[in-house]
Design an enzyme around this catalytic site. Structure first.
Site, PDB file in Angstrom:
ATOM      1  CD  GLU A 189       9.920  -2.984   6.062  1.00 19.73           C
ATOM      2  OE1 GLU A 189       8.555  -2.956   5.783  1.00 19.73           O
ATOM      3  OE2 GLU A 189      10.746  -2.047   6.688  1.00 19.73           O
ATOM      4  CD  GLU A 200       5.062   2.776   5.200  1.00 17.86           C
ATOM      5  OE1 GLU A 200       5.976   1.688   4.571  1.00 17.86           O
ATOM      6  OE2 GLU A 200       5.770   2.667   6.491  1.00 17.86           O
TER       7      GLU A 200
END
Length: 674
Positions: free
Chosen positions: A144, A153
Site C-alpha cells: 500500500e 510516494e
C-alpha cells in the site's frame, strides 16, 4: 539532550532556531501521521483482505508455500491479514522506525510473532539470502504505497526494485493492477486556482482593469498536483468536455518500470468549450479477474454513489493544462498523460498519436514567479471579484486627499487598488525576492512602474528614509502571507480583527484523529496509544489547518468572539488570554473546535477567513473556500448533547503570543456554563 529546530516565525516570516526536546521530530511525525484515517477505511481494508485471501489460495493451489512480502506495513495490518488467510510467513517492511516498533508490538499482541518478521528498512535496502533479511524471495507481494496521484510516494521505483530483487518472477501481487482515469472539463472556478484573471476596479474616473503579465498567462503553472475532495465541488462549477478516459494501467504482478513515459487516448469531446482542467483518479483491482475493485472515482461517475467510501488519504486530482484551448464537440483530439517516477501531468494534442512523434513533454515548471509565491487557494482569492469589491469599498471610505499608503505585502494587489482609487503615493513592502520580481512584472504590465514604490526588505527593518521622509496615513495588509499555513494566521489590516470560534460536528474529517481500537478484528490499541502520547507531547494544544469547504460539517454552537486585535494600536507586549464557556445549542457529537479570523476593514465591510454566513438552522456551514481554517480536534468526542440537568457546554482557555504567533488552546466538557 536538546536539539535546535528551524522554524518560520509566523509574525515576521523569518527563520528562527528554537531549542526543542530531542524527541520533538519523533513526536511531530507520529502526531501528524494519517494511519488512523487509513485504518478507518472499511472499504479499503475489506477489499485488501479479500484480495490477499484469493492470492494465498492461488499459491496454495499450486502446492507452494505462501511467502508474503508486505512493503510499507504500517501497523502490520495487511501482514496479519495474510497470515490469517493462510500465508506461511510474512516479511513486513516499514522504514519509519516509530511505526516499525509499534508494528512489532501489535504483531506480538495479536499472536503472530512466529509468522511475521518486521524489517525496519527501506525496501531497497532489504537483502535476500542465507544471511539476509529474507532467506529467499517471496511469491506474494502485498503493498500500500499509493497516494492521491497513485505514484507520488515512490510506488514505481519500489515495485521496480522489489521485482528485480525481492520477489519471484510472475509472483502474485495485491493489488494486482491499477488504472488511472481522466476527464477533461472546463471550469472557471478551478482555472482560477492556476491563472490570474483581469481584476476590475470601479473608480471615479471609470473602470480600471488590472491585467496579468503575459508571462503569467503563458506559464504552465506549478508542477505539483492539486489534490482535493472532488465530490465537494459543485457540478455547476464545471462543464464536462469528455467521457471518462482510461489513461494507463500498471500491472503489479510483473516487472514495473519507473522510467518516464506517456500514454495517449484519442477521444471526441462530448461538448464544445474551453479545455482547461483534467480531473483524474484511479482504481485498484485486487485480483487478476478484476472482481475485487477499490475506486477513487467521484460520485458523478458512479451509478450508486451512496456506497462510496469517504477518504482523506486518497482523494482526486486536478491537473491544469499548460494553456486553455478551444474544443469542438465531435472533433477528435488526443489527451496525453505523462509521468516520470513520481509525478503525472497532462497535455492536449490536436493530432493522432500515430502522426505525433513528439508527444512526450517535459514536466511543467513555473517560470513566472507567481506560482512560486501564490498557492492555489491564493490564486482563487485574488481572482474573487466579490472579495476585491469589498476591499475597494472599504478603501473608498478611508482614503483621503493626500493619503500616503504603505502596503505590507507578500504579493498583494492592495497597492494597485489604492493607487487607482486616488492615493497620492503608495509604497509596498516585498520581503522576498520572488514577490519583488512578481510585483515588478505586474506593475510593468499595468504601466505602474513609476507610480508605486517597491521596498524590498522585511517590515521590521523599515526606516524613514525608505518612505522618502513621508508619514504613512494608511497601513494596508491582507490575511495572507507565504510563511503562514492558515489564512489570517497573521496580518496587519485597517482597524481590527476578531478571532471567532465554533464547536463543530464533522461528518468524516474526525476520522483522521479518531482512535481505531480494533481494525478488522485485529487489536491496534498500541498505535492509538502511541499517537495519543505524541499528541500529549505538544500537538494536542495546537490546531491543524484544514480547508473545511472540502469536509461537510455542522456547527453545534453559535460562533463566539474570542480575541480582538486592534491594528491601530501597538502590538501587545504580553500574551493575550481568553477564558469562558459556550453552550452546544444543537444536538450532535462535537468532534472539535474551529478557529478563524474576521477582519473588520471598516465598520461596514468585513472579510472572513471562516464562515461566510451564519449557519443554517440545522447547523450546516458554508466556509471560505480560499482559506484553511484552524481545527482543534478533541481527544474524545463530546456528546450527544442531552445530559440531565441542562444543555452541555464546552469551556475553553486560549492564549495567543503576539511575538511568536503561537496559539495554545485547552477545552473541557461541562454540563453547565461556568
Amino acid at each position: 539532550m536538546k536539539v535546535f529546530c528551524g522554524r518560520a516565525n509566523p509574525t515576521t516570516g523569518s527563520v528562527e532556531w528554537l531549542e526543542e526536546d530531542e524527541h520533538y521530530d519523533y513526536h511531530q511525525e507520529i502526531a501528524r501521521s494519517s494511519y488512523a484515517d487509513m485504518l478507518h477505511d472499511k472499504d479499503r481494508n475489506v477489499k485488501y483482505y479479500h484480495g490477499i485471501q484469493a492470492a494465498v489460495s492461488r499459491v496454495k493451489d499450486k502446492g507452494q508455500k505462501a511467502l508474503v512480502l508486505d512493503i510499507g506495513t504500517g501497523t502490520g495490518l495487511l501482514s496479519m491479514m495474510a497470515v490469517t488467510a493462510g500465508a506461511d510467513f510474512c516479511y513486513a517492511i516499514e522504514v519509519f522506525k516509530p511505526m516499525a516498533d509499534a508494528a512489532v508490538k501489535i504483531v506480538e499482541k495479536n499472536g503472530f510473532r512466529d509468522k511475521i518478521k518486521v524489517i525496519n528498512k527501506h525496501s531497497t535496502e532489504v537483502t535476500v539470502g542465507p544471511d539476509g533479511d529474507m532467506p529467499c524471495r517471496a511469491n506474494i507481494l502485498v503493498t500500500e504505497l499509493f497516494d492521491t496521484e497513485l505514484i507520488g510516494e515512490g510506488a514505481l521505483p519500489s515495485y521496480e526494485h522489489a521485482h528485480r530483487h525481492l520477489v519471484q518472477e510472475n509472483c502474485e501481487a495485491v493489488p494486482h493492477r491499477a488504472t488511472v482515469y481522466a476527464q477533461l472539463v472546463e471550469s472557471r472556478r478551478m482555472w482560477s486556482w492556476n491563472k490570474l484573471f483581469p481584476i476590475r476596479i470601479q473608480t471615479s474616473l471609470g473602470e480600471q482593469v488590472i491585467v496579468p503579465p503575459l508571462e503569467l498567462e503563458r506559464c504552465p503553472g506549478a508542477p505539483s498536483v492539486c489534490d482535493i475532495q472532488l465530490n465537494q465541488v459543485s457540478p455547476a462549477d464545471f462543464t464536462v468536455l469528455s467521457d471518462v478516459l482510461p489513461m494507463f494501467s500498471v500491472d503489479f504482478s510483473k516487472q514495473v518500470s519507473s522510467s518516464a513515459a506517456c500514454h495517449s487516448r484519442q477521444f471526441e469531446p462530448v461538448a464544445s468549450g474551453r479545455a482547461q482542467v483534467v480531473l483524474s483518479w484511479w482504481d485498484i483491482e485486487m485480483d487478476p479477474e478484476g472482481k475485487i475493485k477499490c475506486t477513487m472515482a467521484p460520485h458523478w461517475t458512479q451509478s450508486d454513489s451512496e456506497v462510496l467510501q469517504w477518504r482523506d488519504h486518497w482523494m482526486q486530482c486536478v491537473y491544469f493544462l499548460p494553456e486553455e484551448e478551444p474544443v469542438v464537440q465531435g472533433s477528435a483530439l488526443c489527451l496525453v498523460a505523462h509521468h516520470d517516477d513520481y509525478c503525472v501531468w497532462y497535455s492536449l494534442q490536436r493530432t493522432s498519436p500515430e502522426k505525433n512523434s513528439k508527444v512526450h513533454q517535459m514536466r511543467p515548471v513555473c517560470d513566472c514567479q507567481a506560482h512560486l509565491l501564490w498557492n492555489r487557494p491564493r490564486f482563487g482569492e485574488i481572482n474573487d471579484q466579490s472579495r476585491t469589491d469589498q476591499y475597494v469599498q472599504a478603501l473608498r471610505t478611508v482614503l483621503k486627499p493626500g493619503s500616503v499608503c504603505l502596503c505590507i505585502s507578500d504579493g498583494s494587489l492592495l497597492s494597485v487598488l489604492a493607487h487607482h482609487l486616488g492615493a497620492e503615493q503608495v509604497f509596498t513592502i516585498e520581503s522576498s525576492a520572488a514577490s519583488h520580481k512578481l510585483m515588478k512584472k505586474i506593475f510593468k504590465a499595468n504601466q505602474l512602474e513609476d507610480k508605486i514604490n517597491i521596498i524590498e526588505k522585511r517590515p521590521e527593518l523599515l526606516k524613514n528614509a525608505d518612505l522618502e521622509g513621508k508619514k504613512v496615513s494608511l497601513l494596508l495588509g491582507e490575511p495572507f502571507f507565504t510563511t503562514s499555513l492558515l489564512g489570517g494566521h497573521k496580518c496587519q489590516l485597517y482597524p481590527a480583527g476578531d478571532a471567532d470560534k465554533a464547536c463543530t460536528s464533522s461528518q468524516d474529517l474526525w476520522r483522521i484523529r479518531s482512535p481505531c481500537g480494533e481494525c478488522e478484528g485485529f487489536d491496534v490499541h498500541i498505535m492509538d496509544d502511541m499517537i495519543q502520547r505524541a499528541l500529549d507531547f505538544r500537538e494536542s494544544k495546537e490546531a491543524e489547518p484544514h480547508p473545511l469547504w472540502e469536509y461537510p460539517c455542522r456547527s453545534l454552537s453559535e460562533p463566539w468572539q474570542m480575541l480582538t486585535f486592534d491594528f491601530q494600536q501597538p502590538v501587545p507586549q504580553q500574551p493575550v488570554r481568553a477564558e469562558g464557556s459556550v453552550k452546544l445549542r444543537r444536538p450532535g457529537r462535537s468532534h472539535g473546535a474551529v478557529l478563524w479570523m474576521e477582519y473588520h476593514l471598516t465598520p461596514d465591510y468585513t472579510v472572513s477567513t471562516g464562515l461566510l454566513e451564519p449557519a443554517e438552522d440545522k447547523g450546516y456551514c458554508r466556509w471560505n473556500p480560499h482559506c484553511k481554517q484552524a481545527v482543534y480536534f478533541f481527544s474524545t468526542t463530546l456528546g450527544p448533547r442531552e445530559p440531565p440537568g441542562g444543555p452541555r457546554a464546552v469551556s475553553y482557555a486560549v492564549e495567543f503570543d503576539p511575538h511568536t504567533g503561537d496559539l495554545t488552546m485547552e477545552f473541557r466538557l461541562t454540563d453547565t456554563l461556568d
